[in-house]
Design an enzyme around this catalytic site. Sequence first.
Site, PDB file in Angstrom:
ATOM      1  N   LYS A  86       0.841  -1.199   0.000  1.00  0.00           N
ATOM      2  CA  LYS A  86       0.000   0.000   0.000  1.00  0.00           C
ATOM      3  C   LYS A  86       0.871   1.241   0.000  1.00  0.00           C
ATOM      4  O   LYS A  86       1.771   1.380   0.833  1.00  0.00           O
ATOM      5  CB  LYS A  86      -0.859   0.031   1.273  1.00  0.00           C
TER       6      LYS A  86
HETATM    7  C1  E4P Z   1      -7.896   0.188   4.474  1.00  0.00           C
HETATM    8  O1  E4P Z   1      -7.175  -0.111   3.544  1.00  0.00           O
HETATM    9  C2  E4P Z   1      -7.864   1.495   5.117  1.00  0.00           C
HETATM   10  O2  E4P Z   1      -6.635   1.736   5.715  1.00  0.00           O
HETATM   11  C3  E4P Z   1      -8.994   1.601   6.116  1.00  0.00           C
HETATM   12  O3  E4P Z   1     -10.202   1.164   5.491  1.00  0.00           O
HETATM   13  C4  E4P Z   1      -9.163   3.000   6.685  1.00  0.00           C
HETATM   14  O4  E4P Z   1     -10.316   3.060   7.476  1.00  0.00           O
HETATM   15  P1  E4P Z   1     -10.628   4.294   8.463  1.00  0.00           P
HETATM   16  O5  E4P Z   1     -10.831   5.508   7.617  1.00  0.00           O
HETATM   17  O6  E4P Z   1     -11.883   3.895   9.177  1.00  0.00           O
HETATM   18  O7  E4P Z   1      -9.445   4.436   9.364  1.00  0.00           O
END
Ligand code: E4P
Length: 219
Positions: free
Chosen positions: A84
């Site tokens: 990522k």
């Molecule tokens: C997933 O890849 C993301 O990091 C996650 O869905 C972020 O979620 P949040 O905005 O609730 O922290």
Amino acid sequence: MKIFLDSANLKAIKEWKETGLIDGVTTNPTHLSKEGKDPSAQVKAIAKLLPKGSISVEVTEKKPDAVYKQAMAIAKLARNIVVKIPCHKDYYHVIAQLVKDGVKLNITLVFSLVQALMMAKLGVHYISPFVGRLDDIDVEGVDLLYTIRHMLDEYGFETQLLAASIRGVEHFHAAIMAGSDVITVPIAILEKASQHVLTDQGIAKFDKDWKKLGVRKFP
Ligand code: E4P
């Protein structure tokens, strides 16, 4: 449509794996920090639990050169790792290079259609629009899923739409309707989405009626 778990918790991942529903996991620095363990060991353990699943792991370095090196090292932690990288201009050239190197990428922190188009042009595997965080600033997050879906189809990109930052069952519903390729769901929301009061009531009613028959063995 694939379902990923938005978590780095081994116990929950193991539990949900048994359902046969889970196609992968998305971690982020917040999730890994919450577990309080060595992140490399934790990621390897998650990857081992779901050997056929896609496991997203985020870079934590900031300078582009360091991000590139870290991305290459993260990709080597296990065969099913997807790296990522935040959708930031400083990293566009790094993203382009990693795609050329054959590293599978999930571009995270995507908040606009134009960001999504640029990342699709670079040939990344997943783009992750953050639905809940847009809602937090009074922008309809779900709309972005529909517009990205349209853009990917209209221009024939192979990049997959991964609905992220899911805050409730209504987001799950919307991600399905918008044609997301993947949704990453926090455990609590998956638990909630898998329950329905009418299903529970129905089971209880059938059971009560069945017992009236007094049958010991069936069939
Ligand atoms: C997933 O890849 C993301 O990091 C996650 O869905 C972020 O979620 P949040 O905005 O609730 O922290």
